[in-house]
Motif scaffolding. Sequence first.
Motif, PDB file in Angstrom:
ATOM      1  N   SER A 222      35.460  27.854  49.464  1.00 19.37           N
ATOM      2  CA  SER A 222      36.837  27.983  49.935  1.00 19.37           C
ATOM      3  C   SER A 222      37.710  26.832  49.422  1.00 19.37           C
ATOM      4  CB  SER A 222      36.874  28.055  51.463  1.00 19.37           C
ATOM      5  OG  SER A 222      36.539  26.804  52.044  1.00 19.37           O
ATOM      6  N   TYR A 223      37.091  25.722  49.094  1.00 19.40           N
ATOM      7  CA  TYR A 223      37.861  24.572  48.599  1.00 19.40           C
ATOM      8  C   TYR A 223      38.204  24.718  47.115  1.00 19.40           C
ATOM      9  CZ  TYR A 223      36.037  22.210  52.814  1.00 19.40           C
ATOM     10  OH  TYR A 223      35.694  21.862  54.098  1.00 19.40           O
ATOM     11  N   ARG A 224      37.394  25.439  46.391  1.00 18.84           N
ATOM     12  CA  ARG A 224      37.565  25.516  44.941  1.00 18.84           C
ATOM     13  C   ARG A 224      38.114  26.881  44.511  1.00 18.84           C
ATOM     14  NH1 ARG A 224      35.479  21.029  42.322  1.00 18.84           N
ATOM     15  NH2 ARG A 224      35.422  19.327  43.826  1.00 18.84           N
ATOM     16  N   THR A 225      38.116  27.141  43.225  1.00 16.37           N
ATOM     17  CA  THR A 225      38.737  28.372  42.726  1.00 16.37           C
ATOM     18  C   THR A 225      37.814  29.130  41.768  1.00 16.37           C
ATOM     19  OG1 THR A 225      39.693  27.425  40.703  1.00 16.37           O
ATOM     20  CG2 THR A 225      40.989  27.200  42.733  1.00 16.37           C
ATOM     21  N   PRO A 226      38.037  30.424  41.654  1.00 12.74           N
ATOM     22  CA  PRO A 226      37.298  31.220  40.671  1.00 12.74           C
ATOM     23  C   PRO A 226      37.494  30.692  39.252  1.00 12.74           C
ATOM     24  CG  PRO A 226      38.438  32.660  42.210  1.00 12.74           C
ATOM     25  CD  PRO A 226      38.914  31.267  42.499  1.00 12.74           C
ATOM     26  N   GLU A 227      38.687  30.216  38.967  1.00 15.69           N
ATOM     27  CA  GLU A 227      38.966  29.719  37.613  1.00 15.69           C
ATOM     28  C   GLU A 227      38.063  28.531  37.287  1.00 15.69           C
ATOM     29  OE1 GLU A 227      41.250  30.359  39.977  1.00 15.69           O
ATOM     30  OE2 GLU A 227      42.274  32.096  39.111  1.00 15.69           O
ATOM     31  N   GLU A 228      37.896  27.633  38.238  1.00 11.78           N
ATOM     32  CA  GLU A 228      37.018  26.487  37.991  1.00 11.78           C
ATOM     33  C   GLU A 228      35.572  26.957  37.788  1.00 11.78           C
ATOM     34  OE1 GLU A 228      36.067  23.948  41.226  1.00 11.78           O
ATOM     35  OE2 GLU A 228      35.160  22.436  39.935  1.00 11.78           O
TER      36      GLU A 228
ATOM     37  N   ILE B 178      36.708  51.499  38.364  1.00 10.61           N
ATOM     38  CA  ILE B 178      37.638  50.947  39.353  1.00 10.61           C
ATOM     39  C   ILE B 178      37.020  49.688  39.969  1.00 10.61           C
ATOM     40  CG2 ILE B 178      38.889  51.412  41.511  1.00 10.61           C
ATOM     41  CD1 ILE B 178      38.592  54.419  40.912  1.00 10.61           C
ATOM     42  N   SER B 179      37.685  48.577  39.822  1.00 10.25           N
ATOM     43  CA  SER B 179      37.261  47.322  40.486  1.00 10.25           C
ATOM     44  C   SER B 179      35.827  46.913  40.147  1.00 10.25           C
ATOM     45  CB  SER B 179      37.419  47.437  42.012  1.00 10.25           C
ATOM     46  OG  SER B 179      38.764  47.683  42.339  1.00 10.25           O
ATOM     47  N   GLY B 180      35.485  47.119  38.902  1.00  8.20           N
ATOM     48  CA  GLY B 180      34.174  46.661  38.437  1.00  8.20           C
ATOM     49  C   GLY B 180      34.243  46.550  36.928  1.00  8.20           C
ATOM     50  N   VAL B 181      33.673  45.502  36.376  1.00  6.33           N
ATOM     51  CA  VAL B 181      33.821  45.260  34.937  1.00  6.33           C
ATOM     52  C   VAL B 181      32.479  44.974  34.270  1.00  6.33           C
ATOM     53  CG1 VAL B 181      36.257  44.555  35.132  1.00  6.33           C
ATOM     54  CG2 VAL B 181      34.434  42.826  35.356  1.00  6.33           C
ATOM     55  N   VAL B 290      40.411  51.750  33.026  1.00  9.15           N
ATOM     56  CA  VAL B 290      40.057  50.580  33.816  1.00  9.15           C
ATOM     57  C   VAL B 290      41.112  50.426  34.903  1.00  9.15           C
ATOM     58  CG1 VAL B 290      39.793  48.066  33.769  1.00  9.15           C
ATOM     59  CG2 VAL B 290      38.936  49.462  31.852  1.00  9.15           C
ATOM     60  N   VAL B 291      40.671  50.392  36.148  1.00 11.02           N
ATOM     61  CA  VAL B 291      41.600  50.203  37.266  1.00 11.02           C
ATOM     62  C   VAL B 291      41.308  48.848  37.897  1.00 11.02           C
ATOM     63  CG1 VAL B 291      42.493  51.142  39.439  1.00 11.02           C
ATOM     64  CG2 VAL B 291      41.599  52.700  37.665  1.00 11.02           C
ATOM     65  N   ALA B 292      42.325  48.005  37.925  1.00 11.71           N
ATOM     66  CA  ALA B 292      42.160  46.651  38.468  1.00 11.71           C
ATOM     67  C   ALA B 292      43.160  46.427  39.598  1.00 11.71           C
ATOM     68  CB  ALA B 292      42.383  45.619  37.372  1.00 11.71           C
ATOM     69  N   ILE B 293      42.776  45.571  40.521  1.00 14.67           N
ATOM     70  CA  ILE B 293      43.615  45.278  41.687  1.00 14.67           C
ATOM     71  C   ILE B 293      44.012  43.805  41.626  1.00 14.67           C
ATOM     72  CG2 ILE B 293      43.778  45.472  44.207  1.00 14.67           C
ATOM     73  CD1 ILE B 293      42.856  48.094  42.800  1.00 14.67           C
ATOM     74  N   VAL B 294      45.279  43.549  41.655  1.00 13.07           N
ATOM     75  CA  VAL B 294      45.767  42.167  41.534  1.00 13.07           C
ATOM     76  C   VAL B 294      45.125  41.262  42.581  1.00 13.07           C
ATOM     77  CG1 VAL B 294      47.821  40.691  41.703  1.00 13.07           C
ATOM     78  CG2 VAL B 294      47.949  42.892  40.511  1.00 13.07           C
ATOM     79  N   PRO B 300      38.447  39.389  39.241  1.00 13.26           N
ATOM     80  CA  PRO B 300      39.803  38.960  38.881  1.00 13.26           C
ATOM     81  C   PRO B 300      40.398  39.891  37.833  1.00 13.26           C
ATOM     82  CG  PRO B 300      38.244  37.135  38.685  1.00 13.26           C
ATOM     83  CD  PRO B 300      37.440  38.373  38.906  1.00 13.26           C
ATOM     84  N   VAL B 301      41.670  40.118  37.952  1.00  8.40           N
ATOM     85  CA  VAL B 301      42.353  41.017  37.041  1.00  8.40           C
ATOM     86  C   VAL B 301      42.205  40.510  35.594  1.00  8.40           C
ATOM     87  CG1 VAL B 301      44.738  40.154  36.927  1.00  8.40           C
ATOM     88  CG2 VAL B 301      44.311  42.582  37.389  1.00  8.40           C
ATOM     89  N   SER B 302      42.017  39.208  35.423  1.00  6.48           N
ATOM     90  CA  SER B 302      41.847  38.665  34.067  1.00  6.48           C
ATOM     91  C   SER B 302      40.568  39.197  33.421  1.00  6.48           C
ATOM     92  CB  SER B 302      41.825  37.130  34.100  1.00  6.48           C
ATOM     93  OG  SER B 302      40.844  36.686  35.018  1.00  6.48           O
TER      94      SER B 302
END
Lengths: 357, 357
Positions: A222-228, B178-181, B290-294, B300-302
């Motif tokens: 919860s403290y960190r991010t998916p990007e990290e 949908i929501s899986g990559v 591909v269906v993504a949810i923000v 992650p949408v990325s």
Amino acid sequence: MSLAPAALHEHPTASDRAVVDFHVAAPLDPAQAVFARRGECTVELDLRHAGRRDVVLRYEILGDPALPAVFVAGGISAHRHAAASATFPQEGWWPQQTGIGRVLDPRHYCVIGFDWLGADGAIDAPIDPADQADAVAAVLDQLGIARVEAFIGCSYGAMVGLQFAARHAARLGQLVAISGVHRAHPYASAWRALQRRAVALGALQCDETHGLALARQLAILSYRTPEEFAERFDAAHVSDGRVRVGAEDYLDHCGAKYVERTSPTAYLRLSESIDLQQVDPGLIRLPVTVVAIVEDRLVPVSDAYDLVERLRGETRLRVLRSLYGHDAFLKEESAVAAILREVLDDAAFAGCTEVAA
Amino acid sequence: MSLAPAALHEHPTASDRAVVDFHVAAPLDPAQAVFARRGECTVELDLRHAGRRDVVLRYEILGDPALPAVFVAGGISAHRHAAASATFPQEGWWPQQTGIGRVLDPRHYCVIGFDWLGADGAIDAPIDPADQADAVAAVLDQLGIARVEAFIGCSYGAMVGLQFAARHAARLGQLVAISGVHRAHPYASAWRALQRRAVALGALQCDETHGLALARQLAILSYRTPEEFAERFDAAHVSDGRVRVGAEDYLDHCGAKYVERTSPTAYLRLSESIDLQQVDPGLIRLPVTVVAIVEDRLVPVSDAYDLVERLRGETRLRVLRSLYGHDAFLKEESAVAAILREVLDDAAFAGCTEVAA
């Protein structure tokens, strides 16, 4: 020095109940020759949920008490020791911002910190953030400090800072609230409640360390991010018939380090305390700088906006982006330093402090 | 009907190892008089980590096998029963999109689903999503269906759909993911690894249900969003000397419901399986939507953008916003229906299918 000197900065009046360690740093390096002191005292506090009781408060002062006083408070894992000194050379919880050459330079400020009420595990009852604010006031009484120029709080410390600003306004110049607001977000509360359940699950098998380690690991997410995490960790692999994900070594390390130094009772009660945060921002009329992090998964930036809209004094908002989310106050050294420097040096804002307080 | 009829739709050839329940829905309501059948078969599969072994596959067909075939697959908690029929009247996992009058109308499509490999708890070894794709192919063999017009996968089902598209391209018209990559995100993997640790912690005290309930509750947080929790849940309160947060009743309910129907081994192995997802999108040359949810906190949408960039066939991307994050496929009924309708009805896209496949 743009800040007015602290109104009172007497040497502590050790009450008959107080035990005070008094040290002046040994001047190994002249630059390090700053005043540093630790003490503890027992005071009677009227706790919101735990009732009236004697509590032990442990504080540390870094910098000459004649200098303007700044109170610093971090997350629930933080403590009175913000930064190393010659007297207390172990690393503090906020070396990025505190110490010789840092924004909170003990040559210019008297930096005060304390161990959270309940951090010693002695209070097994709900602790309200307002209780912490009253405990801060009691520490200042103990030190004979009538007023601090700034309260700088991060995470839980920001919550307590808001309580202090609402309850002890006459003793405060201005507040900096970093990554902590007037309420606990219901989603963040749910996340913490499940961490506490992990501790409870561990306790059922009479091994609190497993549960506490898992709770800490969940908190780290919860403290960190998916990007990290995406930058740091690789894909999962199969090892000994089990799937092991990229972050597990790191999480193991975080859990093990935490259980070494944390009492499960302290953790549970301080975690709960975050969820009890409730303060009406409309009661706060002194200057507040709110620092929010876009990527914070515990304190949504929308709650920071809400706080800013409802505060009644001069208010500043600084929004940062950070790969480290809620932990930005520990990691975004230069961005946080720039904000603190601006806040502490800005004579106009400091002037408003006096008007507003 | 813009889709070409399914290439093969013979009645099942029950092998000597297969046990097949065969029912035609009792026509209580003429509109409900659709073909529905369940069956199971034992096949030998070469599993990536678990080795070559006999596995039991359980499937359900809704709609006349003479109609174009669509395979549907949901999250790890989903199963072969997508929607109620007169034959199997209990609620399915995807009634929003499947059934009379829905996009996946069994009067127009033959909808096929199966229970995930490992969902019965019989495989206590790592299960790769590629294994699941091979199991889908085995089910189709069993049913004598050479090719499905569309594979519609949500969450883990989307991951398996991508594996199926890469491994069994000749048997597939198009894929909706949908929501899986193509990969498990390292942060989402860490979140799941901690859920599995909760199960392990529970197992230490010989009570797997507590650990499994906690794991499910943690998973729920990852499926939903802070915005939803902020709307639904109140602030924490003190009750019997403990802090109870607003979402705890809901989380209790989610945990209790889940442990009733889930084997811990099945949960652990399917959770792990998500983390083993790895497929090279460059191997996929058939049409994929591909269906993504923000707001999805697990995918992650990325990562959806990355997938779309790397797929080699005709590719469509649809990005939704949803208060329900990863669970949008269960909650955003009309938005998902519009996408599925477009995909299934679009003759031009379906035409491309044939070229690409």
